[in-house]
Design a protein around this motif. Structure first.
Motif, PDB file in Angstrom:
ATOM      1  N   GLY A 295       7.788  -0.901 -11.508  1.00  0.00           N
ATOM      2  CA  GLY A 295       8.528  -1.422 -10.359  1.00  0.00           C
ATOM      3  C   GLY A 295       9.708  -0.574  -9.937  1.00  0.00           C
ATOM      4  N   THR A 296       9.946   0.523 -10.653  1.00  0.00           N
ATOM      5  CA  THR A 296      11.109   1.348 -10.356  1.00  0.00           C
ATOM      6  C   THR A 296      10.718   2.800 -10.147  1.00  0.00           C
ATOM      7  OG1 THR A 296      11.556   1.767 -12.687  1.00  0.00           O
ATOM      8  CG2 THR A 296      12.666  -0.127 -11.694  1.00  0.00           C
ATOM      9  N   ALA A 297      11.654   3.551  -9.603  1.00  0.00           N
ATOM     10  CA  ALA A 297      11.480   4.990  -9.417  1.00  0.00           C
ATOM     11  C   ALA A 297      12.807   5.663  -9.718  1.00  0.00           C
ATOM     12  CB  ALA A 297      11.052   5.290  -7.996  1.00  0.00           C
TER      13      ALA A 297
ATOM     14  N   GLU B  47       0.833  -1.202   0.000  1.00  0.00           N
ATOM     15  CA  GLU B  47       0.000   0.000   0.000  1.00  0.00           C
ATOM     16  C   GLU B  47       0.868   1.253   0.000  1.00  0.00           C
ATOM     17  OE1 GLU B  47      -2.598  -0.351   3.364  1.00  0.00           O
ATOM     18  OE2 GLU B  47      -3.814  -1.909   2.420  1.00  0.00           O
ATOM     19  N   PHE B  48       1.966   1.233   0.755  1.00  0.00           N
ATOM     20  CA  PHE B  48       2.897   2.357   0.793  1.00  0.00           C
ATOM     21  C   PHE B  48       3.492   2.600  -0.586  1.00  0.00           C
ATOM     22  CE2 PHE B  48       7.393   3.640   1.199  1.00  0.00           C
ATOM     23  CZ  PHE B  48       7.213   4.914   1.712  1.00  0.00           C
ATOM     24  N   GLU B  49       3.958   1.542  -1.250  1.00  0.00           N
ATOM     25  CA  GLU B  49       4.560   1.670  -2.578  1.00  0.00           C
ATOM     26  C   GLU B  49       3.540   2.197  -3.588  1.00  0.00           C
ATOM     27  OE1 GLU B  49       6.452  -1.939  -3.879  1.00  0.00           O
ATOM     28  OE2 GLU B  49       7.503  -2.166  -1.978  1.00  0.00           O
ATOM     29  N   ALA B  50       2.297   1.757  -3.491  1.00  0.00           N
ATOM     30  CA  ALA B  50       1.266   2.196  -4.422  1.00  0.00           C
ATOM     31  C   ALA B  50       0.899   3.663  -4.195  1.00  0.00           C
ATOM     32  CB  ALA B  50       0.025   1.316  -4.278  1.00  0.00           C
TER      33      ALA B  50
ATOM     34  N   ILE C 270      16.005   3.383  -8.885  1.00  0.00           N
ATOM     35  CA  ILE C 270      15.951   2.382  -7.819  1.00  0.00           C
ATOM     36  C   ILE C 270      14.655   1.584  -7.921  1.00  0.00           C
ATOM     37  CG2 ILE C 270      17.346   3.770  -6.233  1.00  0.00           C
ATOM     38  CD1 ILE C 270      14.709   4.502  -4.795  1.00  0.00           C
ATOM     39  N   GLU C 271      14.636   0.464  -7.249  1.00  0.00           N
ATOM     40  CA  GLU C 271      13.408  -0.326  -7.136  1.00  0.00           C
ATOM     41  C   GLU C 271      12.461   0.379  -6.163  1.00  0.00           C
ATOM     42  OE1 GLU C 271      12.531  -3.263  -8.695  1.00  0.00           O
ATOM     43  OE2 GLU C 271      14.331  -2.920  -9.887  1.00  0.00           O
TER      44      GLU C 271
END
Length: 91
Positions: free
Chosen positions: A61-63, A34-37, A74-75
């Motif tokens: 999947g990356t930023a 949830e944090f990543e989304a 980074i991932e």
């Protein structure tokens, strides 16, 4: 009846392991997803390795983050803390 008494301790051990180990781990994984989304471009973040930066681009999947020394790809899972919401809470 005697067979039930033999398997009762094993069943009890499994229940304890489930509630103290498996369930909390599943909950933590769900919170991380949830944090990543919830990340968005412009958020100030800290990576798990300690880099501070601002999100410049997001993909599946990356930023890409901007740091003082340049841009890093980074991932998403490497991001540990989002500082923008933390700063807004204090204000």
């Amino acid at each position: 009846m005697e067979q039930l008494n033999q398997f009762l301790p094993f069943l009890l051990v499994f229940v304890v392991i489930y509630f103290f180990m498996i369930r909390p781990q599943q909950k933590k994984i769900k919170q991380e997803k949830e944090f990543e989304a919830g990340l968005k471009v412009g958020d100030k973040i800290i990576t798990k390795s300690g880099f501070h930066g601002k999100i410049a681009e997001l993909s599946e999947g990356t930023a890409v983050i901007e740091t003082m020394s340049g841009k890093l790809k980074i991932e998403r899972s490497a991001i540990s803390l989002e500082l923008t919401a933390a700063a807004n809470k204090k204000a």
